[in-house]
Each structure stands twice: as structure tokens, then as C-alpha cells.
Design a protein around this motif. Structure first.
Motif, PDB file in Angstrom:
ATOM      1  N   ALA A  23       0.607  -1.212  -0.102  1.00 27.92           N
ATOM      2  CA  ALA A  23      -0.026   0.164   0.154  1.00 27.92           C
ATOM      3  C   ALA A  23       0.938   1.232  -0.032  1.00 27.92           C
ATOM      4  N   HIS A  24       0.562   2.122  -0.912  1.00 31.80           N
ATOM      5  CA  HIS A  24       1.385   3.164  -1.039  1.00 31.80           C
ATOM      6  C   HIS A  24       0.805   4.246   0.037  1.00 31.80           C
ATOM      7  N   SER A  25       1.567   4.910   0.812  1.00 31.76           N
ATOM      8  CA  SER A  25       1.077   5.730   1.946  1.00 31.76           C
ATOM      9  C   SER A  25      -0.071   6.696   1.724  1.00 31.76           C
ATOM     10  N   TYR A  26      -0.491   7.114   0.400  1.00 36.10           N
ATOM     11  CA  TYR A  26      -1.582   7.739   0.224  1.00 36.10           C
ATOM     12  C   TYR A  26      -2.867   7.141   0.425  1.00 36.10           C
ATOM     13  N   GLN A  27      -2.718   5.771   0.417  1.00 34.29           N
ATOM     14  CA  GLN A  27      -4.047   4.896   0.545  1.00 34.29           C
ATOM     15  C   GLN A  27      -4.786   5.129   1.897  1.00 34.29           C
ATOM     16  N   GLY A  39       4.651   2.291   2.240  1.00 31.02           N
ATOM     17  CA  GLY A  39       5.786   3.135   2.058  1.00 31.02           C
ATOM     18  C   GLY A  39       5.650   4.079   0.736  1.00 31.02           C
ATOM     19  N   ASP A  40       6.819   4.398   0.296  1.00 30.62           N
ATOM     20  CA  ASP A  40       6.745   5.452  -1.004  1.00 30.62           C
ATOM     21  C   ASP A  40       6.883   4.448  -2.112  1.00 30.62           C
ATOM     22  N   SER A  41       6.762   4.839  -3.289  1.00 27.59           N
ATOM     23  CA  SER A  41       6.684   4.228  -4.591  1.00 27.59           C
ATOM     24  C   SER A  41       7.940   3.158  -4.704  1.00 27.59           C
ATOM     25  N   PHE A  42       9.179   4.011  -4.468  1.00 29.00           N
ATOM     26  CA  PHE A  42      10.263   3.124  -4.390  1.00 29.00           C
ATOM     27  C   PHE A  42      10.506   1.912  -3.606  1.00 29.00           C
ATOM     28  N   ALA A 111      14.237  10.382 -15.474  1.00 30.62           N
ATOM     29  CA  ALA A 111      12.904  10.322 -15.439  1.00 30.62           C
ATOM     30  C   ALA A 111      12.427  10.155 -13.758  1.00 30.62           C
ATOM     31  N   TYR A 112      11.657  11.060 -13.330  1.00 30.58           N
ATOM     32  CA  TYR A 112      11.050  10.678 -12.012  1.00 30.58           C
ATOM     33  C   TYR A 112      10.562   9.410 -12.105  1.00 30.58           C
ATOM     34  N   ILE A 113      10.275   8.551 -11.326  1.00 33.92           N
ATOM     35  CA  ILE A 113      10.056   7.355 -11.123  1.00 33.92           C
ATOM     36  C   ILE A 113       8.137   7.177 -11.437  1.00 33.92           C
ATOM     37  N   ASN A 114       7.787   8.506 -11.476  1.00 36.33           N
ATOM     38  CA  ASN A 114       6.220   8.702 -11.674  1.00 36.33           C
ATOM     39  C   ASN A 114       6.203   8.916 -13.155  1.00 36.33           C
ATOM     40  N   THR A 115       6.452   7.755 -14.055  1.00 39.76           N
ATOM     41  CA  THR A 115       6.501   7.747 -15.475  1.00 39.76           C
ATOM     42  C   THR A 115       5.851   6.594 -15.851  1.00 39.76           C
ATOM     43  N   THR A 128      13.798   8.982  -7.343  1.00 42.42           N
ATOM     44  CA  THR A 128      12.497   9.374  -6.680  1.00 42.42           C
ATOM     45  C   THR A 128      12.901  10.733  -5.823  1.00 42.42           C
ATOM     46  N   SER A 129      11.647  11.140  -5.333  1.00 44.40           N
ATOM     47  CA  SER A 129      11.912  12.394  -4.924  1.00 44.40           C
ATOM     48  C   SER A 129      13.026  12.594  -3.793  1.00 44.40           C
ATOM     49  N   SER A 130      13.135  11.473  -3.169  1.00 49.16           N
ATOM     50  CA  SER A 130      14.137  11.517  -2.091  1.00 49.16           C
ATOM     51  C   SER A 130      15.657  11.137  -2.610  1.00 49.16           C
ATOM     52  N   ILE A 174      -2.312  17.840  -8.388  1.00 55.33           N
ATOM     53  CA  ILE A 174      -2.626  17.985  -7.144  1.00 55.33           C
ATOM     54  C   ILE A 174      -1.700  18.683  -6.253  1.00 55.33           C
ATOM     55  N   HIS A 175      -0.299  18.455  -6.022  1.00 57.87           N
ATOM     56  CA  HIS A 175       0.478  19.251  -5.473  1.00 57.87           C
ATOM     57  C   HIS A 175       0.761  20.578  -5.950  1.00 57.87           C
ATOM     58  N   ALA A 176       0.647  20.773  -7.418  1.00 56.57           N
ATOM     59  CA  ALA A 176       0.906  21.941  -8.019  1.00 56.57           C
ATOM     60  C   ALA A 176      -0.030  22.874  -7.744  1.00 56.57           C
ATOM     61  N   VAL A 197       6.833  19.637   3.316  1.00 50.10           N
ATOM     62  CA  VAL A 197       6.229  19.829   1.997  1.00 50.10           C
ATOM     63  C   VAL A 197       6.990  18.828   0.767  1.00 50.10           C
ATOM     64  N   HIS A 198       6.052  18.314   0.116  1.00 54.60           N
ATOM     65  CA  HIS A 198       6.523  17.494  -0.918  1.00 54.60           C
ATOM     66  C   HIS A 198       7.237  18.310  -2.051  1.00 54.60           C
ATOM     67  N   PRO A 199       8.280  17.778  -2.673  1.00 46.81           N
ATOM     68  CA  PRO A 199       8.748  18.774  -3.563  1.00 46.81           C
ATOM     69  C   PRO A 199       8.117  18.855  -5.005  1.00 46.81           C
ATOM     70  N   GLU A 200       7.025  18.150  -5.144  1.00 44.17           N
ATOM     71  CA  GLU A 200       6.081  18.412  -6.139  1.00 44.17           C
ATOM     72  C   GLU A 200       5.335  19.605  -6.193  1.00 44.17           C
ATOM     73  N   CYS A 201       5.303  20.250  -5.043  1.00 45.92           N
ATOM     74  CA  CYS A 201       4.679  21.730  -4.832  1.00 45.92           C
ATOM     75  C   CYS A 201       5.377  22.631  -5.646  1.00 45.92           C
ATOM     76  N   GLY A 213      10.757  16.976   1.360  1.00 45.52           N
ATOM     77  CA  GLY A 213      11.066  15.612   1.249  1.00 45.52           C
ATOM     78  C   GLY A 213       9.824  14.865   0.688  1.00 45.52           C
ATOM     79  N   SER A 214      10.062  13.176   0.293  1.00 46.63           N
ATOM     80  CA  SER A 214       9.417  12.422  -0.091  1.00 46.63           C
ATOM     81  C   SER A 214       8.335  12.216   0.948  1.00 46.63           C
ATOM     82  N   THR A 215       7.164  11.485   0.568  1.00 46.34           N
ATOM     83  CA  THR A 215       6.219  11.072   1.430  1.00 46.34           C
ATOM     84  C   THR A 215       6.810  10.422   2.619  1.00 46.34           C
ATOM     85  N   ALA A 216       7.648   9.370   2.304  1.00 45.60           N
ATOM     86  CA  ALA A 216       8.276   8.530   3.395  1.00 45.60           C
ATOM     87  C   ALA A 216       9.231   9.506   4.302  1.00 45.60           C
TER      88      ALA A 216
HETATM   89  P1  13P Z   1       6.523   9.276  -3.359  1.00 44.72           P
HETATM   90  O1  13P Z   1       7.606   8.448  -3.967  1.00 44.72           O
HETATM   91  O2  13P Z   1       7.167  10.315  -2.381  1.00 44.72           O
HETATM   92  O3  13P Z   1       5.781   8.283  -2.590  1.00 44.72           O
HETATM   93  O4  13P Z   1       5.688  10.131  -4.116  1.00 44.72           O
HETATM   94  C1  13P Z   1       4.640   9.456  -5.031  1.00 44.72           C
HETATM   95  C2  13P Z   1       3.814  10.421  -5.582  1.00 44.72           C
HETATM   96  O5  13P Z   1       2.936   9.975  -6.255  1.00 44.72           O
HETATM   97  C3  13P Z   1       3.696  11.794  -4.934  1.00 44.72           C
HETATM   98  O6  13P Z   1       2.667  12.238  -5.275  1.00 44.72           O
END
Ligand code: 13P
Ligand code: SF4
Length: 304
Positions: A23-27, A39-42, A111-115, A128-130, A174-176, A197-201, A213-216
Motif C-alpha cells: 500500500a502506498h502511504s496515500y492509501q 511506503g513510498d513508490s520506490f 525520469a522521475y519514477i512517476n512515469t 525518486t523524490s528522495s 494535485i501538489h502544484a 512539504v513534498h517537492p512536487e509543490c 521531502g518524499s512522503t516517506a
Molecule cells: P513518493 O515517491 O514520495 O511516495 O511520491 C509518490 C507520489 O505520487 C507523490 O505524489
């Protein structure tokens, strides 16, 4: 059926059917409670590789399930709800990057892992963001194209001033969407709180943060900090999970807009249906895509 009845059925079925729930921590919290790993995606894809189970159920978005499949192609990987995509991961296509590389051969494409897995096949390295700052600094090339998130890219560019970082206009919707005025207002409303704050902002929001930092990393910071109050500048479920983990601390939302409808597409009943074999999507990826995308992820593991 109550939430705890469904959870009990899930715990029974996952054991019987040899399924590892990621489960990603946004669940939602009730999903996090039945997961084997959160945890985070990675972190999730690494855990999936190490897990003894042959079947992986990803409660998150499509690119996360793809990353698990790329790293563990021998395992059966199920995405809990097939409509859960990440709009940022799908913003750019392969031909756009191929064209850029042809015209700019000196550039390394990060590439950010979100691809999507397909996009990863034409990129040189994932981050990853971290790990982004560490990996970008370690690259021999000065010229870097960072995709798709221009906000994370701008954050990394600030940390790596010796690199020539080119950005395209992508990012997390969402973050932007969080505005600098919201950050100012939250800090004014909670003067004793630290802003995480997440660096996607956008840069004007991250510039006001006490920690980026990343979610984790945000969760770890809040759990280990001596501070008692925090404003959470990432998906709002993080504030909820932290409130359960640290009942003596206070967590405030930076913005009501920080809700990812894709992450929230998965319900506890979806998880149950996946285990019963009546829901979810089994990921199918061809060997060529897996091995080409894997190079990009392996490079991240080597440099990260
Ligand atoms: P994390 O890699 O920090 O979990 O971020 C994934 C994500 O989708 C952030 O919006
Ligand atoms: Fe994608 Fe943003 Fe949702 Fe994360 S929060 S999954 S980057 S849309």
C-alpha cells in the motif's frame, strides 16, 4: 459487513492465496492496516522483490504496479483498481523524448519514477523524490533533461547549481495546485507548527517549508522530530496516518486540495475483490519493455 469484517476476510484470504499487499502511504487508513508493506513508490517495489509471496497486490497507481512488475517479472502483479493512474506519469510520450535526444545528444534524460514503463524505456536513469539530488549530482553529464515534474526538477536544479537542467512543463496537478498564499495562511493559523512539504509543490511553496521531502521522508521527519505541531504539505492521508502514529502531536492540512482522486480510487472492498479473483487488473508487460525500462531503474539503484 463492517470494516473489521472485511479486513478479517482480507487477512485470511491473503494468507491462503499467498498474496503480499503493498500500500502506498496515500492509501486510506483501513487499507494501510491490512497491508504487508506501506511506503513510498520506490520502497514498495524493493519490498515486493524481497517478499516471499508469489503474488503482489498493489494498492496505489499504475506506474507503481509497473515498477513492481519490472523489478519482479516472475511475480503476478495485480493493480487494485484499474482506473488508478497518475496523471503526471502519463503527461509525456516516448516520441517527444526520442526527438529531444536526437536533437540534443549531450543530454542525459532523468525520469522521475512517476512515469509510465513505456516512457522509462527511452530515459537514462530514474529518480525518486528522495534520491533525485544525489543521483543528478552523481551523473557525469552536465546537461540534464529532467522529466516530467518541473517543480521537483526546479528543486533539484537549485541543489545542483553546477548542472544545466532543462525542464518541460509537467507536474502533479494535485501538489502544484497549492498556492503560496495557502502556505502563508497555514503558517499564520499555526505559528508553532513546522511546515513539511513534498517537492512536487511549486517553488514558492517549497521555499516557505521547514522541511522538503518524499512522503516517506515527511513521515519520518514528523515521527522523529521533537516538535509537536506540523502542517502537512502532501496528500492529506499522510496527516491522518501520522495522527494515528503520533497521538500526542498535532497535524494540520496545508490545503483541502491535496487529495489525489487516483490514489483514493481503491477501496477496501476492491482489495477484497482482488483477493477473491473478481477485481483488479493483472499487469501484462512484454519482455522488451521490461528489460528496457529496467535499465533505467537499475541505474537509479546503482547511483542512489
Ligand atoms: P513518493 O515517491 O514520495 O511516495 O511520491 C509518490 C507520489 O505520487 C507523490 O505524489
Ligand atoms: Fe500522481 Fe500527484 Fe496523485 Fe502522486 S499525488 S499519484 S503524482 S497525481
Amino acid at each position: 459487513m463492517t470494516i473489521s469484517d472485511i479486513q478479517a476476510e482480507i487477512l485470511k484470504l491473503k494468507k491462503e492465496k499467498d498474496v503480499c499487499i503493498l500500500a502506498h502511504s496515500y492509501q486510506a487508513h483501513e487499507i494501510v492496516e491490512v497491508a504487508d508493506f506501506v511506503g513510498d513508490s520506490f520502497q514498495l517495489s524493493v519490498k515486493a522483490k524481497e517478499a516471499p509471496q508469489k503474488n503482489m497486490l498493489m494498492c496505489g497507481v499504475r506506474f507503481m504496479a509497473e515498477t513492481v512488475k519490472i523489478l519482479s517479472p516472475e511475480k503476478k502483479v495485480i493493480l487494485s483498481n484499474p482506473i488508478a493512474g497518475c496523471p503526471m506519469a502519463e503527461q509525456m510520450d516516448k516520441s517527444m523524448i526520442e526527438e529531444f535526444k536526437k536533437n540534443n545528444p549531450s543530454y542525459t534524460v532523468v525520469a522521475y519514477i512517476n512515469t509510465t514503463a513505456e516512457l522509462k524505456t527511452v530515459c537514462d536513469v530514474c529518480v525518486t523524490s528522495s534520491s533525485a539530488e544525489k543521483i543528478v549530482s552523481a551523473l557525469p553529464s552536465k546537461d540534464i533533461l529532467f522529466i516530467p515534474d518541473c517543480n521537483l526538477g526546479a528543486f533539484v536544479a537549485k541543489k545542483c547549481p553546477d548542472k544545466n537542467i532543462k525542464l518541460f512543463n509537467g507536474g502533479c496537478p494535485i501538489h502544484a495546485a497549492v498556492t503560496p498564499a495557502e502556505a502563508e495562511a497555514a503558517k499564520k493559523a499555526h505559528p508553532g507548527a513546522l511546515l513539511l512539504v513534498h517537492p512536487e509543490c511549486v517553488p514558492a511553496v517549497t521555499a516557505q517549508a521547514d522541511f522538503v521531502g518524499s512522503t516517506a521522508a515527511i513521515m519520518k521527519f514528523a515521527q522523529t522530530s521533537d516538535a509537536r505541531e506540523f502542517i502537512i504539505g502532501t496528500e492529506n492521508s499522510i496527516a491522518e496516518h501520522l495522527q494515528y502514529a503520533c497521538p500526542d502531536k498535532s497535524f494540520y492540512l496545508l490545503s483541502k486540495k491535496l487529495v489525489c482522486c487516483n490514489m483514493k480510487a481503491t477501496t477496501l472492498v476492491d482489495v477484497l475483490n482482488c483477493l477473491k479473483g473478481t477485481g483488479g487488473e493483472v499487469l501484462e508487460m512484454d519482455d522488451e519493455t521490461i528489460s528496457a525500462a529496467r535499465k533505467c531503474i537499475d541505474k537509479m539503484i546503482e547511483l542512489g
